[in-house]
Scaffold this motif. Structure first.
Motif, mmCIF file in Angstrom:
data_model
loop_
_atom_site.group_PDB
_atom_site.id
_atom_site.type_symbol
_atom_site.label_atom_id
_atom_site.label_comp_id
_atom_site.label_asym_id
_atom_site.label_seq_id
_atom_site.Cartn_x
_atom_site.Cartn_y
_atom_site.Cartn_z
ATOM 1 N N UNK A 121 23.657 21.157 25.006
ATOM 2 C CA UNK A 121 24.124 21.750 23.752
ATOM 3 C C UNK A 121 23.095 22.797 23.347
ATOM 4 N N UNK A 122 23.566 23.988 23.039
ATOM 5 C CA UNK A 122 22.663 25.108 22.718
ATOM 6 C C UNK A 122 22.235 25.128 21.246
ATOM 7 N N UNK A 123 22.461 24.063 20.531
ATOM 8 C CA UNK A 123 22.071 23.901 19.121
ATOM 9 C C UNK A 123 22.799 24.910 18.232
ATOM 10 N N UNK A 124 24.021 25.231 18.618
ATOM 11 C CA UNK A 124 24.838 26.145 17.830
ATOM 12 C C UNK A 124 26.135 25.461 17.426
ATOM 13 N N UNK A 125 26.710 25.911 16.303
ATOM 14 C CA UNK A 125 27.986 25.361 15.866
ATOM 15 C C UNK A 125 29.140 26.061 16.582
ATOM 16 N N UNK A 126 30.365 25.714 16.217
ATOM 17 C CA UNK A 126 31.532 26.274 16.895
ATOM 18 C C UNK A 126 31.680 27.772 16.655
ATOM 19 N N UNK A 127 31.018 28.298 15.634
ATOM 20 C CA UNK A 127 31.058 29.737 15.357
ATOM 21 C C UNK A 127 29.952 30.503 16.086
ATOM 22 N N UNK A 128 29.142 29.785 16.862
ATOM 23 C CA UNK A 128 28.060 30.424 17.595
ATOM 24 C C UNK A 128 26.795 30.621 16.788
ATOM 25 N N UNK A 129 26.703 29.964 15.624
ATOM 26 C CA UNK A 129 25.530 30.111 14.752
ATOM 27 C C UNK A 129 24.556 28.948 14.970
ATOM 28 N N UNK A 130 23.268 29.265 14.950
ATOM 29 C CA UNK A 130 22.247 28.224 15.096
ATOM 30 C C UNK A 130 22.335 27.264 13.917
ATOM 31 N N UNK A 131 22.328 25.950 14.214
ATOM 32 C CA UNK A 131 22.437 24.967 13.139
ATOM 33 C C UNK A 131 21.070 24.809 12.461
ATOM 34 N N UNK A 132 21.072 24.294 11.258
ATOM 35 C CA UNK A 132 19.834 24.150 10.478
ATOM 36 C C UNK A 132 19.115 22.852 10.830
ATOM 37 N N UNK A 133 17.879 22.758 10.395
ATOM 38 C CA UNK A 133 17.117 21.517 10.560
ATOM 39 C C UNK A 133 17.792 20.402 9.779
ATOM 40 N N UNK A 134 18.049 19.285 10.443
ATOM 41 C CA UNK A 134 18.720 18.172 9.773
ATOM 42 C C UNK A 134 18.888 17.032 10.778
ATOM 43 N N UNK A 135 19.450 15.934 10.292
ATOM 44 C CA UNK A 135 19.845 14.820 11.142
ATOM 45 C C UNK A 135 21.341 14.938 11.390
ATOM 46 N N UNK A 136 21.749 14.727 12.640
ATOM 47 C CA UNK A 136 23.152 14.865 13.027
ATOM 48 C C UNK A 136 23.623 13.597 13.746
#
Length: 294
Positions: free
Chosen positions: A260-275
Motif C-alpha cells: 500500500x503506497x499510503x495513499x487514499x482512493x483519490x491518490x492523496x497521501x493519508x495523514x498521520x493517524x491510526x487506521x
C-alpha cells in the motif's frame, strides 16, 4: 513379481503378465490387503473382512485419466469441465493424480460399500518445498489440496471428508468406503488467519527509517500486507469507519503479499493517524490496526 509393478501384503500375487494391464493382485478376505506402487505415488489398505468375497483381485490404475477400467473417459472429462467452470482452472485434478481402484473376482466387479473403511493415500510433488503443487497451473498451494472422488451419478468431483496430510512424505490420505476414481484437487487459498501488515508503526522519517527487521519503513516501500490469500481484497479504514483505500489481491499470485503506497482512493497521501485494515477472502475476514506517523 515384475520389478515395476505394485507391492502388496496380505495376499498372493498372481503373475498374469502379458494378459492384464494394469496387473491384478489377488487377496484373501481374512487378511489385511495392502497395495502400493514402488514410486510411492499411490497406496491402498483394506482391513480384513472389508470385501465380502473369499478371494478377490485389486487393481490400482494410475492411468485412469486415459484408460479407466470401470468408467468411461467421458465421465472424468465432464467432471473436469464442471469443476473448472464452477471453481476455476486451479481446481482441476493434479496431473498424474487421477487413480482408479477396481475390485473383482471371476463373478464380476465389486461396487458395493466395504464393510469396513479402507485408506487411500495419494502422493503429490513439491520438490522445491515452496508450498505449491509442482505442475499446477494456475499455482495451487499444498494446504488447499484434498482427495476427491468421482461421483458417477452426477459426473462431478466430490470432496472426501477427513483427509489428512503427511507433509514429510508428501501424501494425502483419506478413508474411503467404495472403489472408484480418485484425484488430488486444490482450490484457491482463501485463508486469512496469517495475514499481517508491516512495518507497524509506519514512520518513514523517524530515526529507524529504512527497510528490514526493526526498521520503520520508507515512503517508497509503503506498508506491506503479507501472507495474503490468493484472492480477495484489503480494505483500509479510518477509526470512524470511513473507507480510505481498497486493494484487490491479484488472483493466482504466489507472492502472497502486496504494498500500500499510503495513499487514499483519490491518490492523496493519508495523514498521520491510526487506521483499521481488513483482509477479506470469501467468507473469511481478518482485522488489524496500523499506525502512520509522518
Amino acid at each position: 513379481m515384475p520389478p515395476n509393478e505394485g507391492i502388496r501384503r496380505g495376499g498372493e500375487y498372481t503373475d498374469r503378465a502379458g494378459f492384464y494391464n494394469p496387473p491384478h493382485f489377488t487377496f484373501q478376505k481374512s487378511l489385511v490387503s495392502t497395495l502400493s506402487f514402488p514410486l510411492g505415488n499411490a497406496y491402498i489398505t483394506l482391513p480384513s473382512g472389508s470385501v465380502e468375497k473369499e478371494a478377490f483381485d485389486i487393481v490400482l490404475n494410475k492411468n485412469a485419466a486415459v484408460t479407466p477400467l470401470a468408467v468411461e473417459p467421458g465421465e472424468i472429462a465432464r467432471a473436469n469441465s464442471r469443476i473448472a467452470l464452477n471453481e476455476g482452472p486451479w481446481a482441476l485434478p493434479l496431473t498424474g493424480s487421477i487413480t482408479e481402484t477396481y475390485i473383482f473376482d471371476e463373478q464380476g466387479s465389486w461396487n458395493a460399500p466395504f464393510s469396513k473403511p479402507g485408506i487411500l493415500s495419494l502422493a503429490y510433488r513439491d520438490d522445491n518445498g515452496d508450498g505449491v503443487l509442482d505442475g499446477s497451473n494456475p499455482p495451487v498451494k499444498v494446504d488447499t489440496a484434498h482427495v476427491w472422488a468421482l461421483d458417477r451419478n452426477r459426473d462431478m468431483w466430490a470432496k472426501l471428508p477427513s483427509s489428512s496430510e503427511d507433509k514429510p512424505a508428501r501424501l494425502i490420505s483419506v478413508p474411503f468406503m467404495v472403489p472408484g476414481v480418485f484425484a488430488i484437487l486444490g482450490t484457491l487459498d482463501e485463508s486469512v488467519k496469517n495475514a499481517y501488515a508491516f512495518p507497524v508503526p509506519f514512520r518513514p522519517n523517524g530515526q529507524n527509517a529504512g527497510i528490514g527487521a526493526g526498521m520503520s519503513g520508507t515512503t517508497a516501500a509503503g506498508i506491506t500486507f503479507a501472507n495474503l490469500p490468493q484472492r480477495g481484497r484489503v480494505e483500509i479504514y479510518t477509526l470512524d469507519g470511513l473507507l480510505v483505500r481498497k486493494l484487490t489481491i491479484p488472483e493466482n499470485s504466489l507472492t502472497a503479499q502486496m504494498q500500500w503506497d499510503i495513499k487514499n482512493s483519490a491518490g492523496e497521501k493519508v495523514r498521520s493517524d491510526v487506521y483499521i485494515w481488513r483482509v477479506i477472502s470469501g467468507e473469511n475476514v481478518k482485522t488489524g490496526k496500523l499506525m502512520i506517523i509522518w
